[in-house]
Design a protein around this motif. Structure first.
Motif, short mmCIF file in Angstrom:
data_model
loop_
_atom_site.label_atom_id
_atom_site.label_comp_id
_atom_site.label_asym_id
_atom_site.label_seq_id
_atom_site.Cartn_x
_atom_site.Cartn_y
_atom_site.Cartn_z
N ALA A 164 5.69 12.07 2.82
CA ALA A 164 5.05 12.80 3.97
C ALA A 164 5.49 14.14 3.73
N THR A 165 6.98 14.51 3.33
CA THR A 165 7.64 15.64 2.89
C THR A 165 6.73 16.35 1.63
N GLN A 166 6.35 15.40 0.85
CA GLN A 166 5.70 16.02 -0.29
C GLN A 166 4.17 16.59 0.15
N LEU A 167 3.68 15.90 0.94
CA LEU A 167 2.44 16.33 1.51
C LEU A 167 2.46 17.46 2.42
N GLY A 168 3.65 17.76 2.98
CA GLY A 168 3.83 18.91 3.73
C GLY A 168 3.25 18.22 5.30
N LEU A 210 11.57 1.42 1.91
CA LEU A 210 10.17 1.84 2.34
C LEU A 210 9.80 2.98 3.28
N GLN A 211 11.06 2.93 4.24
CA GLN A 211 10.94 4.12 5.17
C GLN A 211 11.36 5.44 4.52
N LEU A 212 12.25 5.40 3.50
CA LEU A 212 12.62 6.49 2.57
C LEU A 212 11.45 6.95 1.73
N GLU A 213 10.37 5.90 1.21
CA GLU A 213 9.57 6.27 0.72
C GLU A 213 8.39 7.13 1.26
N VAL A 219 0.87 -1.14 -0.06
CA VAL A 219 0.03 -0.04 -0.11
C VAL A 219 0.73 1.39 -0.08
N LEU A 220 1.95 1.21 0.90
CA LEU A 220 2.72 2.39 0.96
C LEU A 220 3.45 2.55 -0.37
N HIS A 221 4.02 1.62 -0.95
CA HIS A 221 4.52 1.61 -2.36
C HIS A 221 3.77 2.16 -3.57
N ARG A 222 2.65 1.79 -3.15
CA ARG A 222 1.52 2.50 -4.43
C ARG A 222 1.28 3.88 -4.12
N ALA A 223 1.12 4.36 -2.91
CA ALA A 223 1.10 5.57 -2.45
C ALA A 223 2.30 6.39 -3.07
N ALA A 224 3.50 5.95 -2.94
CA ALA A 224 4.71 6.58 -3.35
C ALA A 224 4.63 6.74 -4.67
N GLU A 225 4.23 5.33 -5.69
CA GLU A 225 4.36 5.51 -6.75
C GLU A 225 3.38 6.68 -7.55
N ASP A 226 2.03 6.78 -6.80
CA ASP A 226 0.99 7.79 -7.04
C ASP A 226 1.53 8.97 -7.10
N ALA A 227 2.38 9.22 -6.15
CA ALA A 227 3.13 10.72 -5.92
C ALA A 227 4.21 10.97 -6.77
N ILE A 270 7.10 9.31 -6.63
CA ILE A 270 8.38 9.19 -5.41
C ILE A 270 8.93 7.97 -5.91
N THR A 271 10.41 8.21 -6.09
CA THR A 271 11.42 7.01 -6.10
C THR A 271 12.42 6.92 -5.34
N VAL A 272 13.04 5.78 -4.84
CA VAL A 272 14.12 5.81 -4.02
C VAL A 272 15.27 5.04 -4.38
N SER A 273 16.44 5.80 -4.71
CA SER A 273 17.88 4.93 -5.40
C SER A 273 18.27 4.14 -4.28
N ARG A 274 19.24 3.10 -5.09
CA ARG A 274 19.96 2.18 -4.15
C ARG A 274 20.84 3.12 -3.15
N ARG A 275 21.47 4.00 -3.81
CA ARG A 275 22.42 4.98 -2.95
C ARG A 275 21.73 5.52 -1.75
N GLU A 276 20.69 6.15 -2.17
CA GLU A 276 19.75 6.66 -0.85
C GLU A 276 19.55 5.73 0.28
N VAL A 277 19.31 4.35 -0.01
CA VAL A 277 19.19 3.22 0.91
C VAL A 277 20.31 3.06 1.56
N GLN A 278 21.72 2.96 0.84
CA GLN A 278 22.90 2.78 1.64
C GLN A 278 23.33 4.00 2.32
N GLU A 279 22.86 4.95 1.91
CA GLU A 279 23.33 6.09 2.96
C GLU A 279 22.65 6.36 3.99
#
Length: 214
Positions: free
Chosen positions: A153-157, A145-148, A90-98, A100-109
């Motif tokens: 949340a940030t996009q929604l303010g 998923l945490q990053l998504e 569900v969270l992944h779908r909500a992120a896709e609808d918005a 939002i993408t998350v890169s492998r580098r962001e996960v590693q960081e």
């Protein structure tokens, strides 16, 4: 760290342990623990996830008494694990609808930062297992998923505890038309959560059995 922990708690299945239910689907989706967006989460897949947690718990606690205590302190592993698997979709779908993408580098960081706070990779793996029921092999997926969630949340303010965030998840939940096998409960799209099914027939059968034995 507090915000990240709270987010992980919201989006991850809790550490729990209970005997697995036998593989038995409903009439519409035999063998499925849930159907999300037309895709099945099979009972076999659910059991595999539960076994991952159990195996990780056993590896983390070598003392039999401590392991037994960890198991005794938890009581609905299959149901809570399924809740987490559905909520992730569900969270992944909500992120896709918005968008939002998350890169492998962001996960590693993110992982590197958390490992530093936890005293190393092992410390982070142990903390995620104990607090959120996430086995080591699922840690990167969970951090993604945490990053998504944070980006959404940030996009929604807002933040992940506010209605605007959960309204977006509720909308995604309705889009996916989540259908749980009744033995695992029902999915409440408004609450974005698994709820126990009301089964009055269980009480009726129990009552009938009691009457016959008296």
């Amino acid at each position: 760290m507090h915000r990240r922990r709270r987010t992980a708690l919201l989006l991850s299945a809790a550490i729990v342990a209970a005997p697995l239910l036998a593989a038995c689907g409903n009439d519409a989706h035999p063998g499925a623990a849930a159907v999300v967006g037309g895709q099945r989460i099979t009972v076999a897949q659910l059991e595999s996830r539960v076994n991952e947690v159990r195996t990780a718990q056993r590896a983390a606690v070598t003392d039999d008494a401590q392991y037994a205590q960890a198991v005794a302190q938890t009581g609905s592993l299959a149901r809570d694990t399924l809740h987490g698997m559905v909520l992730d979709k569900v969270l992944h779908r909500a992120a896709e609808d918005a968008g939002i993408t998350v890169s492998r580098r962001e996960v590693q960081e993110m992982r590197a930062g958390l490992e530093q706070q936890a005293g190393g990779a092992k410390g982070l793996e142990t903390a995620w297992l104990q607090q959120y029921g996430i086995p080591p092999q699922r840690l990167d997926d969970n951090l993604r998923l945490q990053l998504e969630a944070q980006k959404l949340a940030t996009q929604l303010g807002t933040n992940t505890s506010q209605p605007a965030f959960w309204n977006a998840l509720s909308k995604a939940s309705e889009e996916l038309d989540v259908d749980l096998n009744p033995r695992y409960g029902n999915w409440d799209a408004q609450k974005v959560a698994r709820v126990d099914a009301k089964t009055p027939w269980v009480r009726e059968i129990s009552a009938a059995g009691t009457q016959q034995t008296t």
